[in-house]
Design a protein around this motif. Structure first.
Motif, PDB file in Angstrom:
ATOM      1  N   MET A  27       0.721  -1.454   0.113  1.00 57.35           N
ATOM      2  CA  MET A  27      -0.424   0.302  -0.061  1.00 57.35           C
ATOM      3  C   MET A  27       1.127   1.204   0.342  1.00 57.35           C
ATOM      4  SD  MET A  27      -3.194   0.928   2.447  1.00 57.35           S
ATOM      5  CE  MET A  27      -3.469  -1.125   3.329  1.00 57.35           C
ATOM      6  N   MET A  28       0.401   2.119  -0.415  1.00 56.24           N
ATOM      7  CA  MET A  28       1.159   3.458  -0.214  1.00 56.24           C
ATOM      8  C   MET A  28       1.364   4.423   0.781  1.00 56.24           C
ATOM      9  SD  MET A  28      -0.227   5.320  -3.845  1.00 56.24           S
ATOM     10  CE  MET A  28       0.172   6.510  -3.647  1.00 56.24           C
ATOM     11  N   LYS A  29       2.201   4.796   0.680  1.00 57.61           N
ATOM     12  CA  LYS A  29       2.538   5.744   2.254  1.00 57.61           C
ATOM     13  C   LYS A  29       1.153   6.456   2.868  1.00 57.61           C
ATOM     14  CE  LYS A  29       7.312   6.128   0.865  1.00 57.61           C
ATOM     15  NZ  LYS A  29       8.082   7.148   0.079  1.00 57.61           N
ATOM     16  N   ASN A  30       0.837   6.925   2.081  1.00 59.87           N
ATOM     17  CA  ASN A  30      -0.292   8.280   2.175  1.00 59.87           C
ATOM     18  C   ASN A  30      -1.847   7.597   1.727  1.00 59.87           C
ATOM     19  OD1 ASN A  30      -0.004   8.971  -0.131  1.00 59.87           O
ATOM     20  ND2 ASN A  30       0.163  10.949  -0.150  1.00 59.87           N
ATOM     21  N   ASP A  31      -1.684   6.230   1.193  1.00 56.45           N
ATOM     22  CA  ASP A  31      -2.986   5.816   0.546  1.00 56.45           C
ATOM     23  C   ASP A  31      -3.790   6.932  -1.187  1.00 56.45           C
ATOM     24  OD1 ASP A  31      -3.664   4.180   3.228  1.00 56.45           O
ATOM     25  OD2 ASP A  31      -2.504   3.269   1.247  1.00 56.45           O
ATOM     26  N   VAL A  32      -3.148   7.830  -0.766  1.00 60.75           N
ATOM     27  CA  VAL A  32      -4.020   8.863  -1.522  1.00 60.75           C
ATOM     28  C   VAL A  32      -3.201   8.242  -3.527  1.00 60.75           C
ATOM     29  CG1 VAL A  32      -4.203  11.281  -2.659  1.00 60.75           C
ATOM     30  CG2 VAL A  32      -4.516  10.022  -0.470  1.00 60.75           C
ATOM     31  N   VAL A  33      -4.369   8.153  -3.672  1.00 58.50           N
ATOM     32  CA  VAL A  33      -4.036   8.264  -5.461  1.00 58.50           C
ATOM     33  C   VAL A  33      -4.437  10.225  -6.990  1.00 58.50           C
ATOM     34  CG1 VAL A  33      -4.815   6.733  -7.856  1.00 58.50           C
ATOM     35  CG2 VAL A  33      -4.510   5.879  -5.608  1.00 58.50           C
ATOM     36  N   SER A  34      -3.225   9.704  -7.251  1.00 58.90           N
ATOM     37  CA  SER A  34      -3.298  10.578  -7.964  1.00 58.90           C
ATOM     38  C   SER A  34      -2.965  11.194  -9.359  1.00 58.90           C
ATOM     39  CB  SER A  34      -2.799  12.122  -7.166  1.00 58.90           C
ATOM     40  OG  SER A  34      -2.541  13.031  -8.105  1.00 58.90           O
ATOM     41  N   VAL A  35      -3.995  11.905 -10.632  1.00 60.96           N
ATOM     42  CA  VAL A  35      -3.575  11.119 -11.632  1.00 60.96           C
ATOM     43  C   VAL A  35      -2.188  12.262 -12.232  1.00 60.96           C
ATOM     44  CG1 VAL A  35      -4.233  12.368 -14.087  1.00 60.96           C
ATOM     45  CG2 VAL A  35      -5.618  11.860 -12.102  1.00 60.96           C
ATOM     46  N   SER A  36      -2.349  13.210 -11.256  1.00 58.00           N
ATOM     47  CA  SER A  36      -0.955  13.692 -11.442  1.00 58.00           C
ATOM     48  C   SER A  36       0.360  13.297 -11.103  1.00 58.00           C
ATOM     49  CB  SER A  36      -0.807  15.539 -10.807  1.00 58.00           C
ATOM     50  OG  SER A  36      -0.896  15.156  -9.457  1.00 58.00           O
ATOM     51  N   GLN A  37       0.428  12.879 -10.400  1.00 58.72           N
ATOM     52  CA  GLN A  37       1.621  12.114  -9.702  1.00 58.72           C
ATOM     53  C   GLN A  37       2.165  10.353 -10.450  1.00 58.72           C
ATOM     54  OE1 GLN A  37       0.471  10.950  -6.023  1.00 58.72           O
ATOM     55  NE2 GLN A  37       1.323  12.145  -4.800  1.00 58.72           N
ATOM     56  N   LYS A  38       3.012  10.064 -10.430  1.00 60.94           N
ATOM     57  CA  LYS A  38       4.052   9.065 -11.674  1.00 60.94           C
ATOM     58  C   LYS A  38       3.185   8.059 -10.738  1.00 60.94           C
ATOM     59  CE  LYS A  38       4.460  12.059 -15.028  1.00 60.94           C
ATOM     60  NZ  LYS A  38       3.464  11.879 -16.033  1.00 60.94           N
ATOM     61  N   ASN A  39       2.356   7.900 -10.096  1.00 60.32           N
ATOM     62  CA  ASN A  39       2.101   6.511  -9.536  1.00 60.32           C
ATOM     63  C   ASN A  39       1.864   5.369 -10.316  1.00 60.32           C
ATOM     64  OD1 ASN A  39       2.156   7.652  -7.253  1.00 60.32           O
ATOM     65  ND2 ASN A  39       0.509   8.329  -6.838  1.00 60.32           N
ATOM     66  N   VAL A  40       2.987   3.813 -10.107  1.00 59.90           N
ATOM     67  CA  VAL A  40       2.776   3.097 -11.018  1.00 59.90           C
ATOM     68  C   VAL A  40       2.655   1.696 -10.224  1.00 59.90           C
ATOM     69  CG1 VAL A  40       3.943   1.015 -12.513  1.00 59.90           C
ATOM     70  CG2 VAL A  40       4.656   3.419 -12.252  1.00 59.90           C
ATOM     71  N   PHE A  41       1.222   0.735 -10.980  1.00 62.06           N
ATOM     72  CA  PHE A  41       0.334  -0.060  -9.584  1.00 62.06           C
ATOM     73  C   PHE A  41       0.510  -1.254 -11.173  1.00 62.06           C
ATOM     74  CE2 PHE A  41      -1.485   3.949  -7.836  1.00 62.06           C
ATOM     75  CZ  PHE A  41      -1.111   3.799  -6.389  1.00 62.06           C
ATOM     76  N   VAL A  42       0.272  -2.264  -9.552  1.00 63.57           N
ATOM     77  CA  VAL A  42       0.161  -3.735 -10.761  1.00 63.57           C
ATOM     78  C   VAL A  42      -0.359  -4.833 -10.376  1.00 63.57           C
ATOM     79  CG1 VAL A  42       2.543  -4.244  -9.745  1.00 63.57           C
ATOM     80  CG2 VAL A  42       2.326  -5.348 -11.659  1.00 63.57           C
ATOM     81  N   GLN A  43      -0.954  -5.637 -10.178  1.00 67.80           N
ATOM     82  CA  GLN A  43      -1.243  -7.014  -9.643  1.00 67.80           C
ATOM     83  C   GLN A  43      -0.953  -7.498  -8.768  1.00 67.80           C
ATOM     84  OE1 GLN A  43      -2.899  -9.260 -12.723  1.00 67.80           O
ATOM     85  NE2 GLN A  43      -4.279  -7.438 -13.645  1.00 67.80           N
ATOM     86  N   SER A  44      -1.222  -7.740  -7.458  1.00 69.60           N
ATOM     87  CA  SER A  44      -0.429  -8.575  -6.406  1.00 69.60           C
ATOM     88  C   SER A  44      -0.644  -9.752  -6.846  1.00 69.60           C
ATOM     89  CB  SER A  44      -1.000  -8.036  -5.206  1.00 69.60           C
ATOM     90  OG  SER A  44      -0.809  -6.473  -5.034  1.00 69.60           O
ATOM     91  N   GLN A  45       0.210 -10.486  -7.130  1.00 68.68           N
ATOM     92  CA  GLN A  45      -0.148 -12.147  -6.857  1.00 68.68           C
ATOM     93  C   GLN A  45      -0.748 -12.818  -5.775  1.00 68.68           C
ATOM     94  OE1 GLN A  45       2.452 -13.788  -9.277  1.00 68.68           O
ATOM     95  NE2 GLN A  45       2.033 -12.003  -9.747  1.00 68.68           N
ATOM     96  N   GLY A  46      -1.087 -14.119  -6.233  1.00 66.26           N
ATOM     97  CA  GLY A  46      -2.369 -14.683  -5.231  1.00 66.26           C
ATOM     98  C   GLY A  46      -3.736 -14.665  -5.372  1.00 66.26           C
ATOM     99  N   ASN A  47      -4.144 -14.386  -6.839  1.00 65.40           N
ATOM    100  CA  ASN A  47      -5.422 -14.408  -6.885  1.00 65.40           C
ATOM    101  C   ASN A  47      -5.996 -14.465  -8.262  1.00 65.40           C
ATOM    102  OD1 ASN A  47      -6.297 -11.759  -4.891  1.00 65.40           O
ATOM    103  ND2 ASN A  47      -4.189 -10.676  -6.502  1.00 65.40           N
TER     104      ASN A  47
END
Length: 104
Positions: free
Chosen positions: A1-21
């Motif tokens: 999980m992210m440090k501040n749990d805030v997702v933003s369009v302007s940030q270059k946050n990259v996400f990917v599926q976790s294993q085990g689903n």
């Protein structure tokens, strides 16, 4: 999980599926079982599409752009819905915050 749990369009946050689903297509909608927390999730049609996009490390802005090209949706609504959905996936531990290694 992210440090501040805030997702933003302007940030270059990259996400990917976790294993085990375990994910299955049921009548055009994606359903998932998380082996880690033992919960079932109905991702729906569009949530299922976002899940597919998260098979590879993806930025939020990239996901929004692709969805806007595929669906008739206003940008502001798409941004809000995608951000909310990604925050929920992150909170449940279904996706990970990571780096985009695709440009190496």
């Amino acid at each position: 999980m992210m440090k501040n749990d805030v997702v933003s369009v302007s940030q270059k946050n990259v996400f990917v599926q976790s294993q085990g689903n375990i994910v299955s297509d049921m009548g055009g909608e994606k359903v998932m079982l998380s082996i880690h927390n033992g919960k079932y999730y109905n991702l729906g049609e569009i949530g299922g599409r976002i899940w597919e996009l998260l098979a590879e490390p993806s930025e939020v802005a990239q996901i929004i752009s692709l969805l806007m090209a595929e669906y008739d949706v206003e940008q502001q609504e798409c941004e809000q819905e995608v951000i909310t959905f990604i925050e929920r996936l992150s909170k449940e531990g279904l996706i990970e915050f990571g780096e985009d290694h695709g440009h190496l």
